[in-house]
Design an enzyme around this catalytic site. Sequence first.
Site, short mmCIF file in Angstrom:
data_model
loop_
_atom_site.label_atom_id
_atom_site.label_comp_id
_atom_site.label_asym_id
_atom_site.label_seq_id
_atom_site.Cartn_x
_atom_site.Cartn_y
_atom_site.Cartn_z
N ASP A 197 36.24 3.89 -10.85
CA ASP A 197 35.86 3.41 -9.52
C ASP A 197 36.78 2.29 -9.05
OD1 ASP A 197 34.39 3.39 -7.21
OD2 ASP A 197 32.70 2.24 -8.04
N ASN A 236 39.28 2.70 -6.45
CA ASN A 236 40.57 3.12 -5.87
C ASN A 236 40.72 2.64 -4.43
OD1 ASN A 236 40.90 4.51 -8.24
ND2 ASN A 236 40.64 6.55 -7.36
N HIS A 265 43.81 6.43 -4.43
CA HIS A 265 43.54 7.64 -5.23
C HIS A 265 44.81 8.12 -5.92
CE1 HIS A 265 39.55 7.60 -3.75
NE2 HIS A 265 39.84 7.98 -2.52
N SER A 290 32.16 13.18 -7.30
CA SER A 290 30.72 13.38 -7.50
C SER A 290 30.16 14.33 -6.45
CB SER A 290 29.99 12.05 -7.44
OG SER A 290 29.84 11.62 -6.09
N THR A 291 28.96 14.84 -6.71
CA THR A 291 28.31 15.72 -5.72
C THR A 291 27.99 14.94 -4.45
OG1 THR A 291 26.25 15.28 -6.92
CG2 THR A 291 27.29 17.40 -7.33
N ARG A 324 32.11 11.57 2.27
CA ARG A 324 33.23 10.75 2.74
C ARG A 324 33.97 11.45 3.89
NH1 ARG A 324 35.66 7.51 -2.38
NH2 ARG A 324 33.64 6.90 -3.21
N LEU A 338 42.96 16.08 -28.09
CA LEU A 338 42.02 15.47 -27.14
C LEU A 338 41.45 16.52 -26.18
CD1 LEU A 338 40.89 12.90 -25.56
CD2 LEU A 338 42.99 13.06 -24.20
N SER A 349 25.73 6.02 -10.85
CA SER A 349 26.08 6.92 -9.74
C SER A 349 26.01 8.40 -10.14
CB SER A 349 27.46 6.58 -9.17
OG SER A 349 27.48 5.25 -8.70
N GLU A 404 26.83 3.25 -25.18
CA GLU A 404 27.10 1.82 -25.02
C GLU A 404 27.81 1.66 -23.68
OE1 GLU A 404 26.18 -0.66 -27.00
OE2 GLU A 404 25.18 0.76 -28.33
C1 IPE Z 1 31.31 7.27 -8.49
O1 IPE Z 1 31.91 6.37 -7.63
C2 IPE Z 1 32.01 8.59 -8.42
C3 IPE Z 1 33.35 8.64 -8.98
C4 IPE Z 1 33.98 7.66 -9.57
C5 IPE Z 1 33.99 9.92 -8.88
P1 IPE Z 1 31.39 6.15 -6.14
O2 IPE Z 1 32.29 5.14 -5.52
O3 IPE Z 1 31.24 7.45 -5.45
O4 IPE Z 1 29.94 5.54 -6.39
P2 IPE Z 1 29.01 4.67 -5.46
O5 IPE Z 1 28.92 5.35 -4.13
O6 IPE Z 1 29.65 3.33 -5.34
O7 IPE Z 1 27.70 4.61 -6.19
C1 IPE Z 2 36.69 6.05 -7.08
O1 IPE Z 2 37.21 5.13 -6.18
C2 IPE Z 2 37.24 7.43 -6.88
C3 IPE Z 2 36.30 8.36 -6.28
C4 IPE Z 2 35.05 8.12 -6.01
C5 IPE Z 2 36.81 9.67 -5.97
P1 IPE Z 2 36.52 4.88 -4.79
O2 IPE Z 2 37.15 5.77 -3.77
O3 IPE Z 2 35.05 5.01 -4.88
O4 IPE Z 2 36.93 3.39 -4.50
P2 IPE Z 2 36.03 2.27 -3.86
O5 IPE Z 2 34.78 2.20 -4.67
O6 IPE Z 2 35.76 2.68 -2.46
O7 IPE Z 2 36.86 1.04 -3.96
MG MG Z 3 33.58 3.69 -5.32
#
Ligand code: IPE
Ligand code: IPE
Ligand code: MG
Length: 250
Positions: free
Chosen positions: A25, A27, A42, A70-71, A76, A136, A201, A212
Amino acid sequence: MFGWKKQKQSAEMKALPEHIAIIMDGNGRYAKQRNRPRVNGHYEGMQNVKRITRHASDVGIKYLTLYAFSTENWSRPKSEVSYLMKLPGDFLGAFLPELIEKNVRVITIGDDDALPEHTIKAVSEAVEKTKNNTGLNLVFALNYGGRNELVRGIKKIAGEVSKGKLDVEDISQGTIDRYLYTAGMPEPEMMIRTSGEYRLSNFLLWQSSYSELFFTDTFWPEFTTDELDQMISQYQKRSRRFGGLDEEEV
Ligand code: IPE
Ligand code: IPE
Ligand code: MG
């Protein structure tokens, strides 16, 4: 007696986790901080997937599961979703030869049906070409949601029951394990989330019941192999009791 216990404990402390799961998370915030468009975050995140994968493979981790989409991420903006759907192809296009060379096996978990054709094509090619690799296991959670996974599994189990292939009384935790996307994989001993958010999430809800948990403020594109190593050594010092007691407390 005491010496033996101590020795056993230190052997346990040294054990590497078999399975590390990461919620990659931050990006978007990484990019925003640099006045760049979110999709650049990304892109940089994808570069970091390469670094962390190489490292996990080099240190001998057996499973690395990465939450890539994620689903819930469909909500977005369309342009961001299409960029994210293009990433697996870009990543694998450039990285697949190295993955093959490193004996890495690519696996995906999640609901493939909703993915665009080009994403499915890129991913299934990598899955197919690496299916006999024994190093891996690199698991991409793509259009993955823990609740979606449970609903899907429960439907399959109900189907088996209605066909008379499974007795309701025989449904156990092991049965549920076998009907999840992760059937056959060990549970993640470590679950890491970057970017200073403290939630799952919808990631690996069933499988993480005794994981953990590790949280860091670092945004995913900046999460380093050193930070991962520090978390692994912290993990090795933690006492995992699974509801029981430590040996010296018995
Ligand atoms: C969780 O991150 C999903 C991924 C990293 C793919 P999100 O950015 O979507 O989660 P929330 O919305 O902050 O809970
Ligand atoms: C995680 O980064 C990647 C995906 C959820 C695909 P984010 O895009 O959620 O980045 P933030 O949380 O908005 O900074
Ligand atoms: Mg995020």
